[in-house]
Design a protein around this motif. Structure first.
Motif, PDB file in Angstrom:
ATOM      1  N   LEU A 265     -10.888  33.161 106.279  1.00  0.00           N
ATOM      2  CA  LEU A 265     -11.728  33.401 105.096  1.00  0.00           C
ATOM      3  C   LEU A 265     -13.081  32.693 105.166  1.00  0.00           C
ATOM      4  N   SER A 266     -13.370  32.072 106.308  1.00  0.00           N
ATOM      5  CA  SER A 266     -14.620  31.304 106.395  1.00  0.00           C
ATOM      6  C   SER A 266     -15.856  32.195 106.315  1.00  0.00           C
ATOM      7  N   ALA A 267     -15.694  33.495 106.590  1.00  0.00           N
ATOM      8  CA  ALA A 267     -16.846  34.395 106.462  1.00  0.00           C
ATOM      9  C   ALA A 267     -17.206  34.611 104.988  1.00  0.00           C
ATOM     10  N   ASN A 268     -16.289  34.322 104.089  1.00  0.00           N
ATOM     11  CA  ASN A 268     -16.512  34.582 102.669  1.00  0.00           C
ATOM     12  C   ASN A 268     -16.707  33.316 101.848  1.00  0.00           C
ATOM     13  N   ILE A 269     -16.160  32.218 102.353  1.00  0.00           N
ATOM     14  CA  ILE A 269     -16.226  30.969 101.589  1.00  0.00           C
ATOM     15  C   ILE A 269     -16.769  29.870 102.492  1.00  0.00           C
ATOM     16  N   PRO A 270     -17.944  29.316 102.158  1.00  0.00           N
ATOM     17  CA  PRO A 270     -18.524  28.269 102.994  1.00  0.00           C
ATOM     18  C   PRO A 270     -17.642  27.011 102.990  1.00  0.00           C
ATOM     19  N   SER A 271     -17.556  26.341 104.130  1.00  0.00           N
ATOM     20  CA  SER A 271     -16.704  25.147 104.304  1.00  0.00           C
ATOM     21  C   SER A 271     -15.317  25.380 103.728  1.00  0.00           C
ATOM     22  N   ALA A 272     -14.738  26.520 104.086  1.00  0.00           N
ATOM     23  CA  ALA A 272     -13.462  26.925 103.489  1.00  0.00           C
ATOM     24  C   ALA A 272     -12.312  26.013 103.912  1.00  0.00           C
ATOM     25  N   GLN A 273     -11.446  25.757 102.956  1.00  0.00           N
ATOM     26  CA  GLN A 273     -10.161  25.141 103.261  1.00  0.00           C
ATOM     27  C   GLN A 273      -9.119  25.858 102.402  1.00  0.00           C
ATOM     28  N   ALA A 274      -7.874  25.870 102.885  1.00  0.00           N
ATOM     29  CA  ALA A 274      -6.827  26.578 102.147  1.00  0.00           C
ATOM     30  C   ALA A 274      -5.719  25.619 101.759  1.00  0.00           C
ATOM     31  N   LEU A 275      -5.049  25.929 100.672  1.00  0.00           N
ATOM     32  CA  LEU A 275      -3.939  25.116 100.184  1.00  0.00           C
ATOM     33  C   LEU A 275      -2.769  26.054  99.909  1.00  0.00           C
ATOM     34  N   PHE A 276      -1.640  25.780 100.566  1.00  0.00           N
ATOM     35  CA  PHE A 276      -0.463  26.645 100.476  1.00  0.00           C
ATOM     36  C   PHE A 276       0.416  26.222  99.301  1.00  0.00           C
ATOM     37  N   PHE A 277       0.791  27.176  98.474  1.00  0.00           N
ATOM     38  CA  PHE A 277       1.704  26.938  97.346  1.00  0.00           C
ATOM     39  C   PHE A 277       2.991  27.748  97.572  1.00  0.00           C
ATOM     40  N   SER A 278       4.055  27.346  96.874  1.00  0.00           N
ATOM     41  CA  SER A 278       5.334  28.057  97.035  1.00  0.00           C
ATOM     42  C   SER A 278       5.307  29.469  96.476  1.00  0.00           C
TER      43      SER A 278
ATOM     44  N   ALA B 167       9.913  25.852 102.328  1.00  0.00           N
ATOM     45  CA  ALA B 167      10.502  25.647 103.656  1.00  0.00           C
ATOM     46  C   ALA B 167       9.444  25.870 104.740  1.00  0.00           C
ATOM     47  N   PRO B 168       9.294  24.933 105.655  1.00  0.00           N
ATOM     48  CA  PRO B 168       8.306  25.081 106.740  1.00  0.00           C
ATOM     49  C   PRO B 168       8.518  26.368 107.540  1.00  0.00           C
ATOM     50  N   ALA B 169       9.759  26.806 107.661  1.00  0.00           N
ATOM     51  CA  ALA B 169      10.036  28.036 108.415  1.00  0.00           C
ATOM     52  C   ALA B 169       9.290  29.228 107.809  1.00  0.00           C
ATOM     53  N   LEU B 170       9.128  29.219 106.486  1.00  0.00           N
ATOM     54  CA  LEU B 170       8.379  30.302 105.831  1.00  0.00           C
ATOM     55  C   LEU B 170       6.925  30.267 106.290  1.00  0.00           C
ATOM     56  N   ALA B 171       6.374  29.074 106.353  1.00  0.00           N
ATOM     57  CA  ALA B 171       4.987  28.942 106.810  1.00  0.00           C
ATOM     58  C   ALA B 171       4.872  29.396 108.262  1.00  0.00           C
ATOM     59  N   HIS B 172       5.881  29.056 109.050  1.00  0.00           N
ATOM     60  CA  HIS B 172       5.892  29.463 110.463  1.00  0.00           C
ATOM     61  C   HIS B 172       5.910  31.000 110.570  1.00  0.00           C
TER      62      HIS B 172
ATOM     63  N   SER C   6       6.786  13.500 102.211  1.00  0.00           N
ATOM     64  CA  SER C   6       6.975  13.765 103.649  1.00  0.00           C
ATOM     65  C   SER C   6       7.232  15.243 103.948  1.00  0.00           C
ATOM     66  N   GLY C   7       6.934  16.127 102.947  1.00  0.00           N
ATOM     67  CA  GLY C   7       7.280  17.537 103.118  1.00  0.00           C
ATOM     68  C   GLY C   7       6.223  18.392 103.777  1.00  0.00           C
ATOM     69  N   HIS C   8       5.063  17.811 104.089  1.00  0.00           N
ATOM     70  CA  HIS C   8       3.968  18.606 104.659  1.00  0.00           C
ATOM     71  C   HIS C   8       4.156  18.705 106.172  1.00  0.00           C
ATOM     72  N   SER C   9       4.604  19.870 106.639  1.00  0.00           N
ATOM     73  CA  SER C   9       4.937  20.009 108.062  1.00  0.00           C
ATOM     74  C   SER C   9       3.760  20.547 108.868  1.00  0.00           C
ATOM     75  N   ARG C  10       3.901  20.491 110.161  1.00  0.00           N
ATOM     76  CA  ARG C  10       2.899  21.073 111.064  1.00  0.00           C
ATOM     77  C   ARG C  10       2.721  22.567 110.752  1.00  0.00           C
ATOM     78  N   ALA C  11       3.823  23.252 110.428  1.00  0.00           N
ATOM     79  CA  ALA C  11       3.724  24.687 110.137  1.00  0.00           C
ATOM     80  C   ALA C  11       2.828  24.923 108.919  1.00  0.00           C
ATOM     81  N   HIS C  12       2.996  24.103 107.871  1.00  0.00           N
ATOM     82  CA  HIS C  12       2.130  24.248 106.692  1.00  0.00           C
ATOM     83  C   HIS C  12       0.663  24.009 107.073  1.00  0.00           C
ATOM     84  N   ALA C  13       0.440  22.958 107.870  1.00  0.00           N
ATOM     85  CA  ALA C  13      -0.932  22.603 108.245  1.00  0.00           C
ATOM     86  C   ALA C  13      -1.574  23.718 109.068  1.00  0.00           C
ATOM     87  N   LEU C  14      -0.812  24.279 110.011  1.00  0.00           N
ATOM     88  CA  LEU C  14      -1.362  25.349 110.847  1.00  0.00           C
ATOM     89  C   LEU C  14      -1.672  26.593 110.021  1.00  0.00           C
TER      90      LEU C  14
END
Ligand SMILES: *Cc1c(COP(=O)(O)O)cnc(C)c1O
Length: 397
Positions: free
Chosen positions: A96-109, A276-281, A79-87
């Motif tokens: 980065l979509s100009a460099n990577i086709p169908s780009a998606q990102a994954l946030f790590f600590s 912490a979601p605040a970091l992502a924010h 349950s730790g994936h917050s809106r801030a992480h998603a945004l």
């Protein structure tokens, strides 16, 4: 008995003068710090844009705490994936979509974990995975390869011919070439276009660790891929958010299918509490600063600071290594002299670390000067004058 063993090992380190110490920073305001009670001007941080003490970012962090609390409370898949992480991930992917086709990102600590997670996730795609690693790669990449328990070939620094030979000889069905973008002890930039070219020809992934490039390189600060104008689905990009971005954390950006796979299988992503979601924010605010005019001005200031240093050092016998980045190492050569130089500067309130073997090759001990947009021209002059003075005083080694 058990402690005896530890004490013996510690003593051995002490006798070889390999013991490491931490200095305690009491207060920091950009490049000015109070260290163990003494005011110091720092030339050693990775806060290249001076964002780590930015008032707007501090406010965004507080706002994040008010909205999300201080902790995520669980891992991302619970349950730790917050809106801030998603945004944050969505914003990184868009950038980065100009460099990577169908780009998606994954946030790590941390970047350390991102490298473990990415390499581990790639390795288990096939039992015969083979990794081709640039000789000067960062320790976290090396640990990622070790943890992945797959076959690793190291190619000599910048040696495309050797890498090509290794790729041509490989029978692996899942080849992975791994490189730092900016070599952290040299400041030089890897020839990523040439690496990508080889990866295209030999059907290999290209992992690029842009820890020192994200925020700094490229017209909008988006890093080494933007800098070289690269675009490819085989690019697996790792950027850190605790250096130029001024906060903490890291991300992998890749084709959405690769990111989906990591969410399924990357153990360093799955089995840890979300940052912490605040970091992502706060990081969302940092990203905005990096790509907007504010970031451009800071990058321009950093560039000016780099040329100011290059023009101010006399380099009678200590030479600046060829580097266009914020990392400007001064090659001293002798270990003792590099240490003595760093110590003399420290006495004068200038904090610049000496880097010795085994971190760098024998005979290439250096002063690792790290510049920031937060340095003023007067501060750079002060450092240059101190070094020029000591260079005249200290005998050529
Ligand atoms: C700093 C660094 C890392 C690790 O990133 P953290 O976020 O500090 O864990 C990885 N690779 C390189 C090249 C780095 O310089």
């Amino acid at each position: 008995m058990l402690l005896n063993r530890v004490q013996t090992q510690l003593l051995a380190l002490k006798e070889q003068r390999l013991q490491r110490f931490r200095r305690t920073v009491d207060q920091a305001d950009g490049v000015q710090m109070v260290v163990d009670g003494h005011p110091m001007l720092a030339f050693c941080s990775n806060d290249y844009l001076g964002l780590a003490n930015d008032a707007g970012l501090a406010q965004a962090l507080c706002e994040g705490v008010q909205r999300y609390g201080v902790g995520a409370g669980a891992s991302h898949l619970i349950s730790g994936h917050s809106r801030a992480h998603a945004l944050l991930e969505a914003q990184l992917a868009t950038l980065l979509s100009a460099n990577i086709p169908s780009a998606q990102a994954l946030f790590f600590s941390t970047g350390y974990m991102a490298n473990l997670g990415l390499l581990g996730g790639l390795a288990i795609l096939a039992p015969d995975t083979e990794i081709f690693s640039e000789a000067l790669n960062h320790a976290s990449l090396i640990d990622g390869m070790r943890m992945a328990r797959t076959r690793v070939r190291v190619f000599p620094h910048r040696d495309m011919a050797s890498l090509e030979q290794l790729l041509a000889a490989s029978t692996s069905s899942n080849k992975v070439v791994v490189t730092d973008s900016v070599f952290s002890m040299d400041g030089s930039v890897a020839d990523v276009p040439a690496l990508l070219d080889l990866c295209r020809r030999y059907e290999a992934w290209l992992v690029v660790d842009d820890a020192h490039g994200f925020g700094v390189l490229g017209a909008s600060g988006l890093g080494v891929l933007e800098h070289f104008g690269l675009h490819d689905e085989r690019l697996l990009y790792m950027g850190t958010l605790g250096k130029a971005a001024g906060v903490s954390g890291a991300f992998v950006c890749a084709h959405e299918d690769v990111v989906s796979w990591l969410v399924q299988r990357s153990r360093p992503y799955i089995y840890t509490t979300a940052a912490a979601p605040a970091l992502a924010h706060a990081l969302l605010r940092s990203l905005a600063l990096i790509v907007e005019q504010e970031g451009q001005q800071r990058r321009a200031q950093l560039k000016q600071n780099i040329s100011h240093l290059q023009q101010s050092l006399l380099q009678r016998h200590w030479r600046l290594m060829p580097s266009e980045t914020a990392i400007q190492p001064l090659l001293v050569g002798d270990n003792g002299q590099a240490l003595a130089l760093s110590a003399r500067l420290f006495e004068q309130g200038l904090w610049v670390p000496a880097i010795r073997p085994p971190t760098v090759p024998d005979g290439t001990a250096r002063l690792r000067i790290a510049l920031s947009a937060a340095h003023t021209p007067a501060q750079i002059s002060r450092l240059a004058e101190a070094i020029n003075f000591l260079e005249a005083q200290m005998p050529r080694s």
